[in-house]
Design a protein around this motif. Structure first.
Motif, PDB file in Angstrom:
ATOM      1  N   LEU A  27      -2.907  -5.398 -12.034  1.00  9.64           N
ATOM      2  CA  LEU A  27      -3.216  -5.038 -10.653  1.00  9.64           C
ATOM      3  C   LEU A  27      -2.152  -4.125 -10.070  1.00  9.64           C
ATOM      4  CD1 LEU A  27      -5.135  -5.433  -8.268  1.00  9.64           C
ATOM      5  CD2 LEU A  27      -3.812  -7.454  -7.614  1.00  9.64           C
ATOM      6  N   LEU A  28      -0.911  -4.356 -10.448  1.00 11.23           N
ATOM      7  CA  LEU A  28       0.171  -3.485  -9.973  1.00 11.23           C
ATOM      8  C   LEU A  28      -0.023  -2.062 -10.487  1.00 11.23           C
ATOM      9  CD1 LEU A  28       3.269  -5.830 -10.416  1.00 11.23           C
ATOM     10  CD2 LEU A  28       2.152  -5.178  -8.274  1.00 11.23           C
ATOM     11  N   ALA A  29      -0.425  -1.954 -11.757  1.00 12.25           N
ATOM     12  CA  ALA A  29      -0.678  -0.628 -12.313  1.00 12.25           C
ATOM     13  C   ALA A  29      -1.884   0.019 -11.639  1.00 12.25           C
ATOM     14  CB  ALA A  29      -0.904  -0.731 -13.816  1.00 12.25           C
ATOM     15  N   LEU A  30      -2.901  -0.793 -11.362  1.00 10.98           N
ATOM     16  CA  LEU A  30      -4.104  -0.281 -10.715  1.00 10.98           C
ATOM     17  C   LEU A  30      -3.792   0.193  -9.299  1.00 10.98           C
ATOM     18  CD1 LEU A  30      -7.212   0.080 -10.863  1.00 10.98           C
ATOM     19  CD2 LEU A  30      -7.399  -2.250  -9.937  1.00 10.98           C
ATOM     20  N   ALA A  31      -2.934  -0.560  -8.604  1.00  8.11           N
ATOM     21  CA  ALA A  31      -2.590  -0.207  -7.228  1.00  8.11           C
ATOM     22  C   ALA A  31      -1.919   1.153  -7.145  1.00  8.11           C
ATOM     23  CB  ALA A  31      -1.693  -1.284  -6.627  1.00  8.11           C
ATOM     24  N   GLY A  32      -1.290   1.575  -8.222  1.00 13.01           N
ATOM     25  CA  GLY A  32      -0.659   2.888  -8.226  1.00 13.01           C
ATOM     26  C   GLY A  32      -1.644   4.015  -8.448  1.00 13.01           C
ATOM     27  N   GLN A  33      -2.867   3.663  -8.871  1.00  9.99           N
ATOM     28  CA  GLN A  33      -3.874   4.668  -9.169  1.00  9.99           C
ATOM     29  C   GLN A  33      -4.973   4.760  -8.112  1.00  9.99           C
ATOM     30  OE1 GLN A  33      -3.481   6.714 -11.844  1.00  9.99           O
ATOM     31  NE2 GLN A  33      -1.550   5.609 -12.177  1.00  9.99           N
ATOM     32  N   VAL A  34      -5.100   3.732  -7.282  1.00 12.38           N
ATOM     33  CA  VAL A  34      -6.151   3.714  -6.264  1.00 12.38           C
ATOM     34  C   VAL A  34      -5.551   3.323  -4.917  1.00 12.38           C
ATOM     35  CG1 VAL A  34      -7.945   3.094  -7.919  1.00 12.38           C
ATOM     36  CG2 VAL A  34      -6.761   1.289  -6.665  1.00 12.38           C
ATOM     37  N   ASP A  35      -6.266   3.664  -3.886  1.00 11.50           N
ATOM     38  CA  ASP A  35      -5.896   3.283  -2.529  1.00 11.50           C
ATOM     39  C   ASP A  35      -6.805   2.133  -2.112  1.00 11.50           C
ATOM     40  OD1 ASP A  35      -5.116   3.095   0.077  1.00 11.50           O
ATOM     41  OD2 ASP A  35      -6.044   4.967   0.737  1.00 11.50           O
ATOM     42  N   VAL A  36      -6.261   0.923  -2.041  1.00  8.67           N
ATOM     43  CA  VAL A  36      -7.055  -0.249  -1.655  1.00  8.67           C
ATOM     44  C   VAL A  36      -7.213  -0.217  -0.136  1.00  8.67           C
ATOM     45  CG1 VAL A  36      -7.272  -2.744  -1.742  1.00  8.67           C
ATOM     46  CG2 VAL A  36      -6.154  -1.536  -3.626  1.00  8.67           C
ATOM     47  N   ALA A  37      -8.379   0.214   0.307  1.00  7.10           N
ATOM     48  CA  ALA A  37      -8.601   0.454   1.730  1.00  7.10           C
ATOM     49  C   ALA A  37      -9.192  -0.745   2.465  1.00  7.10           C
ATOM     50  CB  ALA A  37      -9.517   1.661   1.912  1.00  7.10           C
ATOM     51  N   HIS A  38      -9.805  -1.672   1.707  1.00  5.94           N
ATOM     52  CA  HIS A  38     -10.425  -2.841   2.352  1.00  5.94           C
ATOM     53  C   HIS A  38     -10.474  -3.978   1.344  1.00  5.94           C
ATOM     54  CE1 HIS A  38     -13.427  -5.544   4.024  1.00  5.94           C
ATOM     55  NE2 HIS A  38     -13.420  -4.871   5.156  1.00  5.94           N
ATOM     56  N   PHE A  39      -9.666  -5.013   1.587  1.00  6.25           N
ATOM     57  CA  PHE A  39      -9.637  -6.177   0.697  1.00  6.25           C
ATOM     58  C   PHE A  39      -9.016  -7.323   1.488  1.00  6.25           C
ATOM     59  CE2 PHE A  39      -8.183  -7.765  -3.803  1.00  6.25           C
ATOM     60  CZ  PHE A  39      -9.052  -8.842  -3.676  1.00  6.25           C
ATOM     61  N   LEU A  40      -9.824  -8.014   2.283  1.00  6.30           N
ATOM     62  CA  LEU A  40      -9.312  -9.030   3.202  1.00  6.30           C
ATOM     63  C   LEU A  40      -8.672 -10.210   2.489  1.00  6.30           C
ATOM     64  CD1 LEU A  40     -12.134  -9.081   5.914  1.00  6.30           C
ATOM     65  CD2 LEU A  40      -9.861  -8.040   6.052  1.00  6.30           C
ATOM     66  N   GLU A  41      -9.049 -10.444   1.246  1.00  9.73           N
ATOM     67  CA  GLU A  41      -8.438 -11.529   0.477  1.00  9.73           C
ATOM     68  C   GLU A  41      -6.971 -11.231   0.182  1.00  9.73           C
ATOM     69  OE1 GLU A  41      -9.186 -15.289  -1.580  1.00  9.73           O
ATOM     70  OE2 GLU A  41     -10.502 -14.061  -0.362  1.00  9.73           O
ATOM     71  N   ALA A  42      -6.616  -9.941   0.204  1.00  4.81           N
ATOM     72  CA  ALA A  42      -5.257  -9.553  -0.167  1.00  4.81           C
ATOM     73  C   ALA A  42      -4.456  -8.977   0.994  1.00  4.81           C
ATOM     74  CB  ALA A  42      -5.304  -8.519  -1.296  1.00  4.81           C
ATOM     75  N   SER A  43      -5.132  -8.370   1.958  1.00  4.13           N
ATOM     76  CA  SER A  43      -4.392  -7.677   3.014  1.00  4.13           C
ATOM     77  C   SER A  43      -5.234  -7.568   4.279  1.00  4.13           C
ATOM     78  CB  SER A  43      -3.994  -6.274   2.543  1.00  4.13           C
ATOM     79  OG  SER A  43      -3.416  -5.529   3.597  1.00  4.13           O
ATOM     80  N   SER A  44      -4.562  -7.614   5.431  1.00  4.64           N
ATOM     81  CA  SER A  44      -5.245  -7.424   6.714  1.00  4.64           C
ATOM     82  C   SER A  44      -5.330  -5.954   7.091  1.00  4.64           C
ATOM     83  CB  SER A  44      -4.516  -8.198   7.818  1.00  4.64           C
ATOM     84  OG  SER A  44      -3.167  -7.767   7.928  1.00  4.64           O
ATOM     85  N   ASP A  45      -4.753  -5.088   6.270  1.00  6.52           N
ATOM     86  CA  ASP A  45      -4.810  -3.645   6.497  1.00  6.52           C
ATOM     87  C   ASP A  45      -6.187  -3.143   6.062  1.00  6.52           C
ATOM     88  OD1 ASP A  45      -4.301  -0.964   6.901  1.00  6.52           O
ATOM     89  OD2 ASP A  45      -3.206  -0.706   5.023  1.00  6.52           O
TER      90      ASP A  45
END
Length: 250
Positions: A27-45
């Motif tokens: 997931l850390l590697a994936l996070a560097g390749q994509v912009d997670v714009a909506h994922f309430l389970e992981a972030s309120s951003d």
């Protein structure tokens, strides 16, 4: 521009979203390749679409869900449903076999406050879906393959054969042939690694029907292994009730 990923939840237990979080190093590697714009389970951003890829967990069980899937579809370039709830209606699709109002009166002290549909249906029954990833929960490796494939512009390499293939690959003795244990492996989509048969338990179909289901041939075998007609129905009515009910049977 960095591709955007969004993860949405309908009626579900969150287990498939947790599978994504459990990817840890990947997931850390994936996070560097994509912009997670909506994922309430992981972030309120949370940022509005459009999104390059939307993952949807959960079934459509309320009028609000039925409207929301259209909003998600309109905001997503690609939409992938993840898990038994999103791909087959989930275990909550047991309501499809009876009167949902009876469930509502039995379970809730004030049923008049509960707004629900009479059925629990997969997302694909309401909007076009680009890919369905099965499982309860989904497999981590398959999920990463699906995300990577769509971001790379190719079709995911997810097998459509049955659990029996996985048993053979890992050298697991067939629990039905050797011990007479009822098993849905011949009819169930691969992806779990034949986990239950490896521990001498019969597969109970948590990945839903495979691409080569032959229930009319399997059901007599289940009866031969000691299941009556009611037992066979219960065996099929678990995580993928609606999906197995769509298959012809004898």
């Amino acid at each position: 521009m960095t591709p955007t990923l969004a993860v949405f939840k309908l009626a579900s237990c969150d287990g498939c979203q947790l599978t994504l979080l459990d990817c840890e190093d990947e997931l850390l590697a994936l996070a560097g390749q994509v912009d997670v714009a909506h994922f309430l389970e992981a972030s309120s951003d949370v940022r509005p679409g459009p999104y390059d890829l939307a993952l949807v967990e959960g079934s459509v069980t309320t009028p609000a869900d039925a409207e929301r899937v259209h909003v998600i579809r309109a905001a997503a370039r690609h939409l992938v449903t993840i898990g038994a709830c999103a791909t087959a209606g989930g275990i909550q699709a047991l309501r499809n076999l009876t009167d949902v109002d009876e469930f509502r009166r039995t379970v809730y002290a004030r049923p008049e406050y509960i707004e629900t549909l009479s059925t629990s249906t997969p997302v694909s029954a309401h909007v076009d879906v680009d890919f369905e990833l099965r499982g309860c929960p989904i497999d981590k490796g398959q999920l990463l393959e699906v995300i990577t494939a769509f971001l790379a512009g190719r079709r995911p390499d997810v097998p459509n054969h049955s659990v029996c293939f996985e048993c053979k690959r890992r050298g697991t003795v067939c629990v039905t042939v050797a011990e007479g244990t009822p098993c849905l492996g011949p009819a169930t989509h691969a992806g779990c690694g034949a986990l239950c048969p490896a521990y001498r338990r019969g597969c109970y179909g948590c990945f839903g029907p495979s691409g080569s289901v032959n229930l009319p041939a399997l059901i007599p075998l289940l009866r031969h292994d000691g299941l009556g007609d009611d037992d066979v129905e219960r065996f099929l009515h678990t995580f993928n009730t609606a999906a197995f009910d769509r298959e012809p049977r004898s």
